[in-house]
Write a protein that holds these residues in place. Structure first.
Motif, PDB file in Angstrom:
ATOM      1  N   GLU A  71      16.471  -1.853  17.623  1.00  0.00           N
ATOM      2  CA  GLU A  71      15.947  -2.661  16.904  1.00  0.00           C
ATOM      3  C   GLU A  71      16.537  -4.054  16.940  1.00  0.00           C
ATOM      4  O   GLU A  71      15.773  -5.095  17.156  1.00  0.00           O
ATOM      5  CB  GLU A  71      16.250  -2.360  15.355  1.00  0.00           C
ATOM      6  N   ALA A  97       9.304   1.304  16.248  1.00  0.00           N
ATOM      7  CA  ALA A  97       8.901   2.530  15.659  1.00  0.00           C
ATOM      8  C   ALA A  97       9.147   3.815  16.556  1.00  0.00           C
ATOM      9  O   ALA A  97       9.816   4.773  15.970  1.00  0.00           O
ATOM     10  CB  ALA A  97       7.257   2.421  15.181  1.00  0.00           C
ATOM     11  N   ARG A  98       9.339   3.345  17.822  1.00  0.00           N
ATOM     12  CA  ARG A  98       9.435   4.503  18.730  1.00  0.00           C
ATOM     13  C   ARG A  98      10.934   4.742  19.020  1.00  0.00           C
ATOM     14  O   ARG A  98      11.538   5.815  18.987  1.00  0.00           O
ATOM     15  CB  ARG A  98       8.827   4.297  20.199  1.00  0.00           C
ATOM     16  N   GLN A  99      12.003   3.699  18.794  1.00  0.00           N
ATOM     17  CA  GLN A  99      13.216   3.717  19.078  1.00  0.00           C
ATOM     18  C   GLN A  99      13.778   2.638  18.249  1.00  0.00           C
ATOM     19  O   GLN A  99      14.315   1.723  18.259  1.00  0.00           O
ATOM     20  CB  GLN A  99      13.603   3.183  20.456  1.00  0.00           C
ATOM     21  N   GLU A 113       5.781  -1.712  17.706  1.00  0.00           N
ATOM     22  CA  GLU A 113       5.729  -0.630  18.096  1.00  0.00           C
ATOM     23  C   GLU A 113       7.012   0.221  18.665  1.00  0.00           C
ATOM     24  O   GLU A 113       7.402   1.142  18.657  1.00  0.00           O
ATOM     25  CB  GLU A 113       4.385  -0.601  19.081  1.00  0.00           C
ATOM     26  N   GLY A 114       7.630  -0.698  19.505  1.00  0.00           N
ATOM     27  CA  GLY A 114       8.886  -0.568  20.266  1.00  0.00           C
ATOM     28  C   GLY A 114      10.131  -0.086  18.982  1.00  0.00           C
ATOM     29  O   GLY A 114      10.581   1.004  19.264  1.00  0.00           O
ATOM     30  N   GLN A 122       3.709  -5.356  19.680  1.00  0.00           N
ATOM     31  CA  GLN A 122       4.515  -4.438  20.902  1.00  0.00           C
ATOM     32  C   GLN A 122       5.952  -4.369  20.182  1.00  0.00           C
ATOM     33  O   GLN A 122       6.567  -3.298  20.439  1.00  0.00           O
ATOM     34  CB  GLN A 122       4.446  -4.975  22.093  1.00  0.00           C
TER      35      GLN A 122
END
Length: 99
Positions: free
Chosen positions: A46, A40-42, A37-38, A34
């Motif tokens: 990071e 990669a989205r934002q 994935e997070g 997760q």
């Protein structure tokens, strides 16, 4: 001491470590997935995601260490009962009296 009790304590120690590792292992895999994935989205979030991930992974790893400590203490207690020539079927009874 009875060989059956010795064998049962070794098996119980192994099961304690094994079962204590399953939950945190699955949780760590899910959390890491997760987090990737997070990120990669934002990508700008990071730092926050990584910090939260590392903290949660440390807490999950603590659960595995607790299982290891319980397993080792049960195994040592069984050996301690053997040294003192206490022939008790429940070797954890002595541990709970000490604690």
């Amino acid at each position: 001491m009875n060989p059956l009790i010795s064998a049962a304590s070794v098996i119980a120690a192994g099961l304690a470590v094994g079962l204590a590792s399953i939950g945190p292992g699955v949780g760590q895999g899910t959390a890491a997935g997760q987090a990737v994935e997070g990120i990669a989205r934002q990508p700008e979030a990071e730092g926050k995601i990584r910090g939260t991930l590392l903290l949660s992974l440390a807490f999950m790893e603590a659960l595995t260490i607790y299982g290891l400590v319980c397993s080792i203490s049960a195994f040592i207690c069984e050996s301690f009962c053997l040294i003192l020539k206490i022939h008790s079927f429940f070797s954890l009874d002595l541990l709970f009296r000490i604690l």
